[in-house]
Design an enzyme around this catalytic site. Structure first.
Site, PDB file in Angstrom:
ATOM      1  CG  HIS A   1      29.041  44.415  58.045  1.00 47.29           C
ATOM      2  ND1 HIS A   1      29.517  43.311  58.526  1.00 47.29           N
ATOM      3  CD2 HIS A   1      28.902  44.433  57.104  1.00 47.29           C
ATOM      4  CE1 HIS A   1      28.948  42.542  57.225  1.00 47.29           C
ATOM      5  NE2 HIS A   1      27.870  43.838  56.716  1.00 47.29           N
TER       6      HIS A   1
ATOM      7  CD  GLU B   1      26.669  73.486  57.423  1.00 48.19           C
ATOM      8  OE1 GLU B   1      26.613  72.969  56.094  1.00 48.19           O
ATOM      9  OE2 GLU B   1      27.815  74.299  57.517  1.00 48.19           O
TER      10      GLU B   1
ATOM     11  CE  LYS C   1      36.650  78.638  58.148  1.00 52.68           C
ATOM     12  NZ  LYS C   1      35.596  79.017  57.166  1.00 52.68           N
TER      13      LYS C   1
HETATM   14  C1  F6R Z   1      28.424  77.071  55.318  1.00 54.34           C
HETATM   15  C2  F6R Z   1      29.392  75.736  54.529  1.00 54.34           C
HETATM   16  C3  F6R Z   1      30.370  75.239  55.227  1.00 54.34           C
HETATM   17  C4  F6R Z   1      31.316  75.328  53.702  1.00 54.34           C
HETATM   18  C5  F6R Z   1      32.742  75.190  54.585  1.00 54.34           C
HETATM   19  C6  F6R Z   1      33.922  75.524  53.492  1.00 54.34           C
HETATM   20  O1  F6R Z   1      27.287  77.313  54.261  1.00 54.34           O
HETATM   21  O2  F6R Z   1      27.889  75.314  54.177  1.00 54.34           O
HETATM   22  O3  F6R Z   1      30.031  73.825  55.042  1.00 54.34           O
HETATM   23  O4  F6R Z   1      31.381  75.295  53.031  1.00 54.34           O
HETATM   24  O5  F6R Z   1      33.173  75.623  55.350  1.00 54.34           O
HETATM   25  O6  F6R Z   1      33.916  76.767  52.559  1.00 54.34           O
HETATM   26  P1  F6R Z   1      33.864  77.161  51.734  1.00 54.34           P
HETATM   27  O7  F6R Z   1      32.087  76.446  50.669  1.00 54.34           O
HETATM   28  O8  F6R Z   1      33.878  78.270  50.904  1.00 54.34           O
HETATM   29  O9  F6R Z   1      35.587  76.240  50.993  1.00 54.34           O
END
Ligand code: F6R
Length: 335
Positions: free
Chosen positions: A235, A219, A328
């Site tokens: 393994h 990220e 998304k």
């Molecule tokens: C963004 C990040 C992502 C979010 C994930 C879930 O910085 O680290 O991995 O954590 O998309 O979103 P939340 O944490 O808001 O439930």
């Protein structure tokens, strides 16, 4: 980057806020943390750090559903920094429909709204982090506080304060103005360079830390990264380290004093395979933490900051995660 350096303040404030809340759980027989990505990291860390201290299993689930054994005698702690992650909301609904003791942790969003509607406890964390992954201290502090409030874990304030004290030295050695010779994270960023890091942990807190590093390099640095754990990797993965990959991959091994005693022997037996493949190896040790919590945070912080430097050194902004938003959006279009 600044948010990572506020890890300690985040941890204390969130623990203090969450541990004072009263959560009715009856006689809980298990605790399940539900979350994704940066929010799940807090559940991973807390589950590993307290596994030996609590009388019930601590599980972490990533996804939409819950196993059949989750029911009225289970505490389900849903962690979502935004409060809007669909998998976590689905797990929340599933837990609530089975009569589990549901606890919501978020900075707001739909998770807070659903908790308010159903009268479930909601532990709010500040919404000022630029990204969920930059709120690790808040989410971890709230998760530990939730265990205390639910009567699963004894008061942990002293251990939280001790972890903060243990992290202080590391935090002082991180920052733009600290020269590379003193800043381990800058050294790690240069070690990785243009290669794909594979990060190894082992049973205990170094495994959640290795997974966190993988996610942080994905990220923040926007590069592929992979994580695996000893002894399992002995393994299968060890067979894959053959000549011809030395320019593409590097290996980072996370160590900590609480790891299983077999780790040293396994590394002594395994690293010759990696070196025979000419792959460079860097060992990163948690040196200052006196508890599993402190050591897990120490390792996670090192990876978070190293991956942010990796981006900055290449002129990139570590914060954006456009690909997640695009996925998304495509999912939403398909509905
Ligand atoms: C963004 C990040 C992502 C979010 C994930 C879930 O910085 O680290 O991995 O954590 O998309 O979103 P939340 O944490 O808001 O439930």
């Amino acid at each position: 980057m600044e948010s990572y350096l506020r890890l300690g303040d985040q941890l204390r404030a969130a623990y203090d806020g969450a541990s004072g809340v009263s959560i009715e759980t009856g006689a809980a027989r298990a605790v399940v943390f539900c979350g994704m990505g940066g929010s799940a990291a807090a559940g991973d860390l807390v589950s590993a750090a307290y596994a030996d201290d609590v009388p019930v299993p601590l599980e972490i689930r990533r996804g939409y559903g819950l196993p059949a054994w989750v029911g009225r005698d289970t505490v389900v702690i849903c962690l979502s920094y935004s409060g809007d992650t669909e998998e976590t909301l689905s797990a929340y609904d599933e837990a609530a429909s089975r009569g589990a003791h549901v606890v919501a942790i978020s900075s707001g969003g739909e998770l807070a709204a659903r908790a308010a509607r159903s009268g479930a406890p909601h532990l709010a964390v500040p919404g000022d982090a630029p990204q969920p992954r930059a709120a690790l201290g808040s989410l971890t502090g709230a998760a530990i506080g939730a265990l205390v409030s639910a009567g699963v874990l004894d008061e942990a304030g002293e251990q939280v304060e001790q972890a903060l004290a243990d992290l202080r030295g590391q935090l002082e050695r991180l920052g733009f103005d600290v020269p590379t010779e003193r800043d381990r994270s800058k050294q790690i960023a240069s070690f990785v360079g243009s290669r794909i890091p594979v990060i190894w942990g082992s049973e205990g807190v170094s495994w959640p830390a290795a997974w966190r590093w993988k996610c942080a390099f994905n990220e923040n640095a926007k590069i592929p990264a992979f994580a695996s754990a000893l002894p399992e990797l002995n393994h299968h993965e060890v067979v894959g380290w053959t000549k011809g990959h030395a320019d593409a991959f590097c290996l980072v091994v996370l160590r900590e004093p609480g790891e299983h005693p077999s780790v040293q022997a396994r590394l002594d037996a395994t690293l010759p395979e990696i070196r025979a493949a000419d792959v460079e190896v860097l060992e990163v040790r948690a040196e200052e933490g006196r508890s599993p919590l402190a050591r897990g945070l120490e390792l996670m912080l090192a990876g978070d900051v190293a991956s942010a430097y990796h981006a900055i050194e290449r002129g990139m902004d570590p914060a954006p995660i456009d690909a997640i938003a695009r996925v998304k959006a495509r999912l939403a279009e398909g509905r």
